[in-house]
Write an enzyme that holds these catalytic residues in place. Structure first.
Site, PDB file in Angstrom:
ATOM      1  N   HIS A 227      -1.178  -1.139  -4.361  1.00 20.72           N
ATOM      2  CA  HIS A 227      -2.445  -0.883  -3.676  1.00 20.72           C
ATOM      3  C   HIS A 227      -2.571   0.612  -3.364  1.00 20.72           C
ATOM      4  O   HIS A 227      -1.700   1.198  -2.718  1.00 20.72           O
ATOM      5  CB  HIS A 227      -2.490  -1.710  -2.390  1.00 20.72           C
ATOM      6  CG  HIS A 227      -3.792  -1.660  -1.653  1.00 20.72           C
ATOM      7  ND1 HIS A 227      -4.861  -2.463  -1.984  1.00 20.72           N
ATOM      8  CD2 HIS A 227      -4.198  -0.907  -0.606  1.00 20.72           C
ATOM      9  CE1 HIS A 227      -5.867  -2.216  -1.150  1.00 20.72           C
ATOM     10  NE2 HIS A 227      -5.491  -1.260  -0.305  1.00 20.72           N
TER      11      HIS A 227
ATOM     12  N   ASP B 170      -4.943   3.509  -1.663  1.00 16.32           N
ATOM     13  CA  ASP B 170      -6.037   3.751  -0.716  1.00 16.32           C
ATOM     14  C   ASP B 170      -6.626   5.138  -0.935  1.00 16.32           C
ATOM     15  O   ASP B 170      -5.970   6.143  -0.664  1.00 16.32           O
ATOM     16  CB  ASP B 170      -5.521   3.618   0.719  1.00 16.32           C
ATOM     17  CG  ASP B 170      -5.197   2.175   1.062  1.00 16.32           C
ATOM     18  OD1 ASP B 170      -6.105   1.328   0.949  1.00 16.32           O
ATOM     19  OD2 ASP B 170      -4.038   1.885   1.417  1.00 16.32           O
TER      20      ASP B 170
ATOM     21  N   HIS C  70      -8.454   0.876  -3.935  1.00 15.24           N
ATOM     22  CA  HIS C  70      -9.364   0.562  -2.826  1.00 15.24           C
ATOM     23  C   HIS C  70     -10.092   1.845  -2.450  1.00 15.24           C
ATOM     24  O   HIS C  70      -9.518   2.724  -1.816  1.00 15.24           O
ATOM     25  CB  HIS C  70      -8.512   0.003  -1.664  1.00 15.24           C
ATOM     26  CG  HIS C  70      -9.264  -0.222  -0.393  1.00 15.24           C
ATOM     27  ND1 HIS C  70      -8.635  -0.455   0.811  1.00 15.24           N
ATOM     28  CD2 HIS C  70     -10.603  -0.272  -0.132  1.00 15.24           C
ATOM     29  CE1 HIS C  70      -9.547  -0.625   1.761  1.00 15.24           C
ATOM     30  NE2 HIS C  70     -10.738  -0.510   1.226  1.00 15.24           N
TER      31      HIS C  70
ATOM     32  N   MET D   9     -12.500   4.045  -0.345  1.00 17.26           N
ATOM     33  CA  MET D   9     -13.142   4.156   0.975  1.00 17.26           C
ATOM     34  C   MET D   9     -13.857   5.497   0.958  1.00 17.26           C
ATOM     35  O   MET D   9     -13.399   6.488   1.541  1.00 17.26           O
ATOM     36  CB  MET D   9     -12.081   4.096   2.080  1.00 17.26           C
ATOM     37  CG  MET D   9     -11.526   2.693   2.294  1.00 17.26           C
ATOM     38  SD  MET D   9      -9.938   2.705   3.154  1.00 17.26           S
ATOM     39  CE  MET D   9      -8.841   2.834   1.739  1.00 17.26           C
TER      40      MET D   9
ATOM     41  N   SER E 110       0.846  -1.194   0.000  1.00 17.91           N
ATOM     42  CA  SER E 110       0.000   0.000   0.000  1.00 17.91           C
ATOM     43  C   SER E 110       0.882   1.245   0.000  1.00 17.91           C
ATOM     44  O   SER E 110       1.741   1.409   0.874  1.00 17.91           O
ATOM     45  CB  SER E 110      -0.882   0.003   1.248  1.00 17.91           C
ATOM     46  OG  SER E 110      -1.409   1.302   1.436  1.00 17.91           O
TER      47      SER E 110
ATOM     48  N   ASP F 244      -6.528  -6.991   3.831  1.00 17.99           N
ATOM     49  CA  ASP F 244      -5.900  -5.670   3.969  1.00 17.99           C
ATOM     50  C   ASP F 244      -5.949  -5.198   5.413  1.00 17.99           C
ATOM     51  O   ASP F 244      -7.032  -5.044   5.980  1.00 17.99           O
ATOM     52  CB  ASP F 244      -6.663  -4.697   3.055  1.00 17.99           C
ATOM     53  CG  ASP F 244      -6.091  -3.290   3.038  1.00 17.99           C
ATOM     54  OD1 ASP F 244      -5.025  -3.058   3.625  1.00 17.99           O
ATOM     55  OD2 ASP F 244      -6.733  -2.428   2.411  1.00 17.99           O
ATOM     56  N   GLY F 245      -4.758  -4.970   5.990  1.00 21.96           N
ATOM     57  CA  GLY F 245      -4.670  -4.354   7.306  1.00 21.96           C
ATOM     58  C   GLY F 245      -3.956  -5.217   8.331  1.00 21.96           C
ATOM     59  O   GLY F 245      -4.382  -6.329   8.623  1.00 21.96           O
ATOM     60  N   GLY F 246      -2.839  -4.707   8.835  1.00 17.34           N
ATOM     61  CA  GLY F 246      -2.118  -5.401   9.904  1.00 17.34           C
ATOM     62  C   GLY F 246      -1.497  -6.722   9.490  1.00 17.34           C
ATOM     63  O   GLY F 246      -1.189  -7.561  10.344  1.00 17.34           O
TER      64      GLY F 246
ATOM     65  N   GLY G  75      -9.214   3.249   7.183  1.00 14.02           N
ATOM     66  CA  GLY G  75      -8.948   4.655   7.485  1.00 14.02           C
ATOM     67  C   GLY G  75      -7.488   4.979   7.748  1.00 14.02           C
ATOM     68  O   GLY G  75      -7.037   6.069   7.440  1.00 14.02           O
ATOM     69  N   PHE G  76      -6.762   4.028   8.301  1.00 15.63           N
ATOM     70  CA  PHE G  76      -5.382   4.321   8.701  1.00 15.63           C
ATOM     71  C   PHE G  76      -4.484   3.098   8.528  1.00 15.63           C
ATOM     72  O   PHE G  76      -4.942   1.970   8.695  1.00 15.63           O
ATOM     73  CB  PHE G  76      -5.339   4.754  10.177  1.00 15.63           C
ATOM     74  CG  PHE G  76      -6.218   5.935  10.451  1.00 15.63           C
ATOM     75  CD1 PHE G  76      -5.766   7.238  10.220  1.00 15.63           C
ATOM     76  CD2 PHE G  76      -7.527   5.757  10.897  1.00 15.63           C
ATOM     77  CE1 PHE G  76      -6.595   8.327  10.439  1.00 15.63           C
ATOM     78  CE2 PHE G  76      -8.365   6.847  11.133  1.00 15.63           C
ATOM     79  CZ  PHE G  76      -7.894   8.139  10.894  1.00 15.63           C
ATOM     80  N   GLY G  77      -3.223   3.377   8.220  1.00 15.76           N
ATOM     81  CA  GLY G  77      -2.224   2.312   8.217  1.00 15.76           C
ATOM     82  C   GLY G  77      -1.755   2.051   9.649  1.00 15.76           C
ATOM     83  O   GLY G  77      -2.071   2.802  10.579  1.00 15.76           O
ATOM     84  N   GLY G  78      -1.026   0.965   9.805  1.00 13.30           N
ATOM     85  CA  GLY G  78      -0.364   0.696  11.086  1.00 13.30           C
ATOM     86  C   GLY G  78      -1.261   0.223  12.209  1.00 13.30           C
ATOM     87  O   GLY G  78      -0.884   0.298  13.380  1.00 13.30           O
TER      88      GLY G  78
ATOM     89  N   MET H 114     -11.382  -6.637   4.944  1.00 14.15           N
ATOM     90  CA  MET H 114     -10.610  -5.762   5.833  1.00 14.15           C
ATOM     91  C   MET H 114     -10.267  -6.518   7.113  1.00 14.15           C
ATOM     92  O   MET H 114     -11.129  -7.134   7.738  1.00 14.15           O
ATOM     93  CB  MET H 114     -11.399  -4.501   6.194  1.00 14.15           C
ATOM     94  CG  MET H 114     -11.646  -3.529   5.047  1.00 14.15           C
ATOM     95  SD  MET H 114     -10.168  -3.061   4.121  1.00 14.15           S
ATOM     96  CE  MET H 114      -9.218  -2.196   5.382  1.00 14.15           C
TER      97      MET H 114
ATOM     98  N   MET I  92      -9.375   7.715   0.236  1.00 13.42           N
ATOM     99  CA  MET I  92     -10.273   8.031   1.360  1.00 13.42           C
ATOM    100  C   MET I  92     -10.818   9.443   1.180  1.00 13.42           C
ATOM    101  O   MET I  92     -10.066  10.350   0.803  1.00 13.42           O
ATOM    102  CB  MET I  92      -9.500   7.945   2.673  1.00 13.42           C
ATOM    103  CG  MET I  92      -8.764   6.624   2.869  1.00 13.42           C
ATOM    104  SD  MET I  92      -7.967   6.559   4.478  1.00 13.42           S
ATOM    105  CE  MET I  92      -6.969   5.058   4.293  1.00 13.42           C
TER     106      MET I  92
ATOM    107  N   GLY J 141       1.055  -2.250   4.200  1.00 17.42           N
ATOM    108  CA  GLY J 141       1.476  -0.857   4.153  1.00 17.42           C
ATOM    109  C   GLY J 141       2.688  -0.674   5.049  1.00 17.42           C
ATOM    110  O   GLY J 141       3.825  -0.811   4.622  1.00 17.42           O
TER     111      GLY J 141
HETATM  112  C1  DX5 Z   1      -6.369   0.944   5.702  1.00 18.45           C
HETATM  113  C2  DX5 Z   1      -5.871   0.696   4.300  1.00 18.45           C
HETATM  114  C3  DX5 Z   1      -4.706  -0.205   4.179  1.00 18.45           C
HETATM  115  C4  DX5 Z   1      -3.444   0.214   4.881  1.00 18.45           C
HETATM  116  C5  DX5 Z   1      -2.768  -1.042   5.318  1.00 18.45           C
HETATM  117  O1  DX5 Z   1      -7.598   1.604   5.602  1.00 18.45           O
HETATM  118  O2  DX5 Z   1      -6.916   0.150   3.514  1.00 18.45           O
HETATM  119  O3  DX5 Z   1      -4.445  -0.519   2.821  1.00 18.45           O
HETATM  120  O4  DX5 Z   1      -2.565   0.959   4.086  1.00 18.45           O
HETATM  121  O5  DX5 Z   1      -1.687  -0.675   6.077  1.00 18.45           O
HETATM  122  P1  DX5 Z   1      -1.017  -1.638   7.165  1.00 18.45           P
HETATM  123  O6  DX5 Z   1      -0.342  -2.741   6.433  1.00 18.45           O
HETATM  124  O7  DX5 Z   1      -0.072  -0.699   7.831  1.00 18.45           O
HETATM  125  O8  DX5 Z   1      -2.109  -2.126   8.068  1.00 18.45           O
HETATM  126 ZN    ZN Z   2      -6.444  -0.607   1.474  1.00 26.33          ZN
END
Ligand code: DX5
Ligand code: ZN
Length: 196
Positions: free
Chosen positions: A31, A33, A64, A66, A6, A173-175, A140-143, A135, A35, A195
């Site tokens: 990827h 994102d 993606h 959102m 991402s 997607d996510g974590g 909404g957020f990475g990390g 998901m 938003m 990401g």
């Molecule tokens: C969150 C995004 C993800 C995000 C994943 O809303 O859709 O694509 O970038 O990031 P990590 O791998 O840090 O969870």
């Molecule tokens: Zn995403």
């Protein structure tokens, strides 16, 4: 498995270099994102920046969404020729119509499910989809921390896919990290987003 880094975690000051680095590094998809500050409490990038990503990328884009007003955003991003556009089922009154629209633009349609949405919610859309994005964090957020219910949702989705459209891929997607990627593979996941 395919890997889709991402660009949300990129250094946007050197975005083209970052995109080149993941493509040269062997990623399968880039990827992206998107938003809108309404569907999710964060705001990212629009077609101006994503066109710079598309120019630098040597791998296909995986967009993606959102957002609210999915159809409007599909029109904005379709000219950039992404491989996939995914939209959230929680935000779409007419998913079947939107799937047909995305396909008619020559793009692979995909639907995204938030952590609370069961795969059965899209059972009758599976035969028209090329991918489902599950998901494993709240969008909404990475990390953020991985929500493990995605493993059961992936297994249940895989059963529906086997029955209705074996070509449909599952993306998570996510974590995602080195601790949970094997469990994701065992649950039938085809593509992972990473990401941070
Ligand atoms: C969150 C995004 C993800 C995000 C994943 O809303 O859709 O694509 O970038 O990031 P990590 O791998 O840090 O969870
Ligand atoms: Zn995403």
């Amino acid at each position: 498995m395919q890997v889709a880094p991402s660009i949300l975690s990129a250094d946007f000051g050197i975005l083209a270099q970052e995109v080149k680095a993941i493509c040269d590094g062997g990623c399968d998809l880039v990827h992206v994102d998107v938003m809108d500050g309404h569907f999710v409490p964060n705001l990212t990038i629009g077609p101006v920046v994503v066109s710079a990503v598309a120019k630098a990328a040597t791998k296909p884009l995986d967009i993606h969404l959102m957002v609210e007003n999915n159809s409007f955003f599909v029109d904005l991003f379709a000219p950039l020729n992404p491989k996939y556009i995914s939209f959230h089922i929680e935000e779409e009154k007419h998913p079947h119509r939107l799937i047909q629209k995305i396909r008619s633009l020559g793009i692979s349609p995909a639907i995204t499910l938030n952590p609370h949405t069961p795969p059965e919610a899209i059972e009758f859309l599976i035969e028209d989809l090329d991918m489902v994005l599950l998901m494993s964090v709240n969008p909404g957020f990475g990390g953020q921390k991985f929500i493990p219910n995605v493993l059961e949702r992936a297994r249940r989705l895989k059963e529906i896919i086997k029955k209705r459209n074996p070509n449909c891929l599952i993306e998570v997607d996510g974590g995602v990290n080195d601790k949970n990627i094997q469990a994701l593979k065992d649950a039938g996941v085809d593509i992972v987003v990473a990401g941070s």
